[in-house]
Design a protein around this motif. Sequence first.
Motif, PDB file in Angstrom:
ATOM      1  N   ILE A   1       0.910   6.955   1.049  1.00 53.89           N
ATOM      2  CA  ILE A   1      -0.029   5.862   1.328  1.00 53.89           C
ATOM      3  C   ILE A   1      -0.986   5.689   0.146  1.00 53.89           C
ATOM      4  CG2 ILE A   1      -1.798   5.027   2.904  1.00 53.89           C
ATOM      5  CD1 ILE A   1      -0.505   6.739   5.090  1.00 53.89           C
ATOM      6  N   ARG A   2      -1.136   4.475  -0.291  1.00 55.36           N
ATOM      7  CA  ARG A   2      -2.005   4.169  -1.425  1.00 55.36           C
ATOM      8  C   ARG A   2      -3.434   4.616  -1.134  1.00 55.36           C
ATOM      9  NH1 ARG A   2      -2.117   0.982  -6.003  1.00 55.36           N
ATOM     10  NH2 ARG A   2      -4.046  -0.173  -6.439  1.00 55.36           N
ATOM     11  N   HIS A   3      -4.081   5.178  -2.118  1.00 47.16           N
ATOM     12  CA  HIS A   3      -5.440   5.685  -1.956  1.00 47.16           C
ATOM     13  C   HIS A   3      -6.375   4.572  -1.465  1.00 47.16           C
ATOM     14  CE1 HIS A   3      -9.026   8.037  -2.622  1.00 47.16           C
ATOM     15  NE2 HIS A   3      -9.539   7.066  -3.378  1.00 47.16           N
ATOM     16  N   GLY A   4      -7.098   4.882  -0.393  1.00 47.52           N
ATOM     17  CA  GLY A   4      -8.048   3.933   0.179  1.00 47.52           C
ATOM     18  C   GLY A   4      -7.478   3.089   1.300  1.00 47.52           C
TER      19      GLY A   4
ATOM     20  N   SER B   1      11.100   4.646  -9.529  1.00 47.27           N
ATOM     21  CA  SER B   1      11.553   5.545  -8.464  1.00 47.27           C
ATOM     22  C   SER B   1      10.733   5.376  -7.191  1.00 47.27           C
ATOM     23  CB  SER B   1      11.502   7.002  -8.937  1.00 47.27           C
ATOM     24  OG  SER B   1      12.484   7.222  -9.928  1.00 47.27           O
ATOM     25  N   ILE B   2       9.506   4.866  -7.324  1.00 45.13           N
ATOM     26  CA  ILE B   2       8.676   4.619  -6.141  1.00 45.13           C
ATOM     27  C   ILE B   2       9.324   3.571  -5.253  1.00 45.13           C
ATOM     28  CG2 ILE B   2       6.456   3.711  -5.351  1.00 45.13           C
ATOM     29  CD1 ILE B   2       5.186   4.962  -7.817  1.00 45.13           C
ATOM     30  N   ILE B   3       9.951   2.574  -5.885  1.00 47.09           N
ATOM     31  CA  ILE B   3      10.632   1.540  -5.114  1.00 47.09           C
ATOM     32  C   ILE B   3      11.802   2.151  -4.349  1.00 47.09           C
ATOM     33  CG2 ILE B   3      12.033  -0.555  -5.315  1.00 47.09           C
ATOM     34  CD1 ILE B   3      10.192  -1.383  -7.618  1.00 47.09           C
ATOM     35  N   ILE B   4      12.530   3.057  -4.990  1.00 48.42           N
ATOM     36  CA  ILE B   4      13.640   3.728  -4.315  1.00 48.42           C
ATOM     37  C   ILE B   4      13.113   4.607  -3.186  1.00 48.42           C
ATOM     38  CG2 ILE B   4      15.620   5.241  -4.603  1.00 48.42           C
ATOM     39  CD1 ILE B   4      15.790   2.497  -6.014  1.00 48.42           C
ATOM     40  N   ASP B   5      11.982   5.275  -3.412  1.00 47.20           N
ATOM     41  CA  ASP B   5      11.364   6.083  -2.344  1.00 47.20           C
ATOM     42  C   ASP B   5      11.020   5.201  -1.140  1.00 47.20           C
ATOM     43  OD1 ASP B   5      11.508   8.430  -3.801  1.00 47.20           O
ATOM     44  OD2 ASP B   5       9.490   8.222  -4.638  1.00 47.20           O
ATOM     45  N   ALA B   6      10.533   3.994  -1.425  1.00 39.74           N
ATOM     46  CA  ALA B   6      10.178   3.071  -0.342  1.00 39.74           C
ATOM     47  C   ALA B   6      11.414   2.681   0.459  1.00 39.74           C
ATOM     48  CB  ALA B   6       9.500   1.829  -0.914  1.00 39.74           C
ATOM     49  N   VAL B   7      12.507   2.374  -0.227  1.00 32.65           N
ATOM     50  CA  VAL B   7      13.752   2.015   0.460  1.00 32.65           C
ATOM     51  C   VAL B   7      14.266   3.206   1.266  1.00 32.65           C
ATOM     52  CG1 VAL B   7      16.138   1.247   0.159  1.00 32.65           C
ATOM     53  CG2 VAL B   7      14.336   0.305  -1.289  1.00 32.65           C
ATOM     54  N   HIS B   8      14.122   4.398   0.694  1.00 34.06           N
ATOM     55  CA  HIS B   8      14.565   5.623   1.387  1.00 34.06           C
ATOM     56  C   HIS B   8      13.806   5.801   2.703  1.00 34.06           C
ATOM     57  CE1 HIS B   8      16.121   9.639   1.907  1.00 34.06           C
ATOM     58  NE2 HIS B   8      14.896  10.137   1.962  1.00 34.06           N
TER      59      HIS B   8
ATOM     60  N   ASN C   1       0.819  -1.224   0.000  1.00 36.83           N
ATOM     61  CA  ASN C   1       0.000   0.000   0.000  1.00 36.83           C
ATOM     62  C   ASN C   1       0.851   1.272   0.000  1.00 36.83           C
ATOM     63  OD1 ASN C   1      -2.467  -1.402   0.022  1.00 36.83           O
ATOM     64  ND2 ASN C   1      -2.391  -1.625   2.249  1.00 36.83           N
ATOM     65  N   PHE C   2       1.848   1.264  -0.872  1.00 36.26           N
ATOM     66  CA  PHE C   2       2.753   2.407  -0.993  1.00 36.26           C
ATOM     67  C   PHE C   2       2.617   2.973  -2.408  1.00 36.26           C
ATOM     68  CE2 PHE C   2       6.883   4.443  -1.672  1.00 36.26           C
ATOM     69  CZ  PHE C   2       7.010   5.186  -0.512  1.00 36.26           C
ATOM     70  N   ALA C   3       2.073   4.216  -2.487  1.00 32.55           N
ATOM     71  CA  ALA C   3       1.837   4.875  -3.789  1.00 32.55           C
ATOM     72  C   ALA C   3       0.983   3.947  -4.664  1.00 32.55           C
ATOM     73  CB  ALA C   3       3.155   5.250  -4.440  1.00 32.55           C
TER      74      ALA C   3
ATOM     75  N   ASP D   1      23.137 -13.134  11.891  1.00 30.66           N
ATOM     76  CA  ASP D   1      23.652 -12.049  11.042  1.00 30.66           C
ATOM     77  C   ASP D   1      22.541 -11.375  10.227  1.00 30.66           C
ATOM     78  OD1 ASP D   1      26.236 -12.650  11.905  1.00 30.66           O
ATOM     79  OD2 ASP D   1      26.472 -14.181  10.351  1.00 30.66           O
ATOM     80  N   THR D   2      21.335 -11.358  10.790  1.00 32.59           N
ATOM     81  CA  THR D   2      20.190 -10.812  10.048  1.00 32.59           C
ATOM     82  C   THR D   2      19.622  -9.584  10.757  1.00 32.59           C
ATOM     83  OG1 THR D   2      19.599 -12.989   9.174  1.00 32.59           O
ATOM     84  CG2 THR D   2      17.869 -11.313   9.178  1.00 32.59           C
ATOM     85  N   ILE D   3      19.341  -8.565   9.968  1.00 34.11           N
ATOM     86  CA  ILE D   3      18.705  -7.346  10.484  1.00 34.11           C
ATOM     87  C   ILE D   3      17.424  -7.117   9.696  1.00 34.11           C
ATOM     88  CG2 ILE D   3      18.944  -4.854  10.829  1.00 34.11           C
ATOM     89  CD1 ILE D   3      21.972  -5.261  10.854  1.00 34.11           C
ATOM     90  N   ILE D   4      16.334  -6.920  10.415  1.00 31.82           N
ATOM     91  CA  ILE D   4      15.049  -6.669   9.756  1.00 31.82           C
ATOM     92  C   ILE D   4      14.574  -5.268  10.134  1.00 31.82           C
ATOM     93  CG2 ILE D   4      12.638  -7.373   9.540  1.00 31.82           C
ATOM     94  CD1 ILE D   4      13.529 -10.219  10.221  1.00 31.82           C
ATOM     95  N   LEU D   5      14.442  -4.422   9.135  1.00 33.55           N
ATOM     96  CA  LEU D   5      13.889  -3.089   9.337  1.00 33.55           C
ATOM     97  C   LEU D   5      12.422  -3.101   8.924  1.00 33.55           C
ATOM     98  CD1 LEU D   5      16.680  -0.759   7.837  1.00 33.55           C
ATOM     99  CD2 LEU D   5      16.552  -1.803  10.100  1.00 33.55           C
ATOM    100  N   ARG D   6      11.601  -2.409   9.697  1.00 35.89           N
ATOM    101  CA  ARG D   6      10.182  -2.300   9.350  1.00 35.89           C
ATOM    102  C   ARG D   6       9.693  -0.897   9.699  1.00 35.89           C
ATOM    103  NH1 ARG D   6       5.585  -5.343   8.271  1.00 35.89           N
ATOM    104  NH2 ARG D   6       3.664  -4.388   9.007  1.00 35.89           N
ATOM    105  N   ARG D   7       8.897  -0.353   8.798  1.00 36.99           N
ATOM    106  CA  ARG D   7       8.321   0.962   9.053  1.00 36.99           C
ATOM    107  C   ARG D   7       6.896   1.011   8.513  1.00 36.99           C
ATOM    108  NH1 ARG D   7      10.776   6.904   7.279  1.00 36.99           N
ATOM    109  NH2 ARG D   7       9.220   8.176   8.393  1.00 36.99           N
ATOM    110  N   ASP D   8       5.977   1.395   9.390  1.00 40.70           N
ATOM    111  CA  ASP D   8       4.577   1.581   8.996  1.00 40.70           C
ATOM    112  C   ASP D   8       4.281   3.070   9.018  1.00 40.70           C
ATOM    113  OD1 ASP D   8       4.469  -1.134   8.968  1.00 40.70           O
ATOM    114  OD2 ASP D   8       3.329  -1.348  10.825  1.00 40.70           O
ATOM    115  N   LEU D   9       3.756   3.572   7.914  1.00 43.86           N
ATOM    116  CA  LEU D   9       3.401   4.990   7.816  1.00 43.86           C
ATOM    117  C   LEU D   9       1.883   5.097   7.850  1.00 43.86           C
ATOM    118  CD1 LEU D   9       4.508   7.871   7.383  1.00 43.86           C
ATOM    119  CD2 LEU D   9       4.301   7.493   4.930  1.00 43.86           C
ATOM    120  N   ASN D  10       1.327   5.666   8.932  1.00 47.23           N
ATOM    121  CA  ASN D  10      -0.119   5.747   9.108  1.00 47.23           C
ATOM    122  C   ASN D  10      -0.696   6.982   8.445  1.00 47.23           C
ATOM    123  OD1 ASN D  10      -0.348   3.390  10.825  1.00 47.23           O
ATOM    124  ND2 ASN D  10       0.687   4.601  12.394  1.00 47.23           N
TER     125      ASN D  10
END
Length: 563
Positions: free
Chosen positions: A55-58, A36-43, A9-11, A91-100
Amino acid sequence: MLRELSIRNFAIIEDLTVSFLEGLTVLTGETGAGKSIIIDAVHLLAGGRGNTEFIRHGARKAELGGLFQISSSAHPVLKKLEEAGIEIEEDTIILRRDLNDTGKSICRVNGKLVPLSVLRDIGASLIDIHGQHENQELMDEKQHINLLDQFAEEELLPIQKTYRAQYDEYRLLKKDLASISIDEQLMAQRIDLYQFQIKELDEANLKLGEEDELLDERRRLMNFNKIFERSSAAYEAIQGETKGLDWIGTAMGALEDAAMVDEQFKESSEAVTSAFYALQDAAYQVKNVLDELEFDPARLNEVEQRLALLQTLKRKYGTTVEEILAYYEKIKNELNELLNRDEILQVKERRVLEMEAVLNELASELSTVRKAAAQQLSEAIMAELRELHMEKAKFIVNFDELPYFDANGKDQIIFYISTNVGEPPKSLPKIASGGELSRMMLALKTIFSSSNGITSIIFDEVDTGVSGRVAQAIAEKIAAISVNSQVLCISHLPQVAAMADHHYFIKKEVEHDRTFTSLSEIDQDARIEEVSRMMSGTEITALTLQHATELLKMADERKKQMR
């Protein structure tokens, strides 16, 4: 390295999960497909600034996740994880971010909730995103010293730590000195004010806990009649004419007699006996208090006045007695400094001169290291630029000495470059074109990629505006960087796409009046078609397919030479 990326649900991306491998991964597709949306997500996943427009519409929120694998036990991110109290397994790192949709973010690292600042700090050690706008770092002359310091970090860092510790102390000392060096009129006003305030607080003779004690005493004085009446009633009920205690005494004696005959009364007898003596003690205590109770209207007035004084002082000096007393100590120290201004001024001025001598020596050491590193950096950059077809370029790190100390010492460093024969070197931001800046930044990335520990480097259309042999040189340079670091690259150049170890195609589709972006890895035949499309546009011919096949073959041979 970035092993897996999940976007939800990103863009225009509804749900996307993609795995990445080592080497160079190229993402291609039509303009507007969502690269570029994928790069924005990684950023954003790495701690970048986000807003609800992503956030994706809806949807109520956008969800981003990334799985990174660390292969080195000396990776700088491990220290940052330890400082943040985050454990790492396998040796694993998991990053997670939720944008409300409220604009708030929820960030996690290995399942632990962290502030955005911590996510950003950790993300900076894992991902380096370079886009066209990042050339602004080269356009800002103030950033040039940071780039040089990054190049010389190993030798420079111990001296920098010592210098900056001294510099921080020096700044505080200068600030103190400036606060003492005030004009005579202002100084006299402060002295008068502080003397008045100290006198007022001295006369108040404040004590910790006093206010609570006064409030308790006022409550007792204001409720004197009720206290006297109810305590008297209690005493009368126990020891008065009703003889409550006498009746319990009678019961106590009767039960004692019964218990001597029948043991089943023993427990009841003991309970009544205990109650009798407890009531007797309570009656004596109430009687003692009653004998001492005396209403004192004058004392109530004193308490009220004292509480009123405390309220006045709290309005002027602090919200609590503790804060008032802290302020009292503070202004006493400041008054002492003002009254002994000349002596203190001399001591601090001598200390400033001593610290300036130390800083001068450390700044000189920093400058020596930087100048040696500058020569190496210049040679390395010119070697890289020659491979990027800027053979005539001359790169110089220009040093000037500042008339003051700053956080970096006394060096003012500006990158100078001459791109044409016969032209003197000038400040890089003043003469370099967009394409030249891109090649300069790419040269720096190549130099730094093997030493800065970044897990993944992402290039977002850094090849825009170049073609021909320059495009081929850029492609080979990006591939060279991928030897030491995982590289993800969004590109419109067939030369770059041909150098990929892994090629993903991004496309945009419309279903049920909604737009969706998908990403999939393509095989060799599909790669030939995609590279052919990138070479010719929308029309793919037998000739362009032949050229694409040849380009891919040449790229494979070139990569074998690199590795």
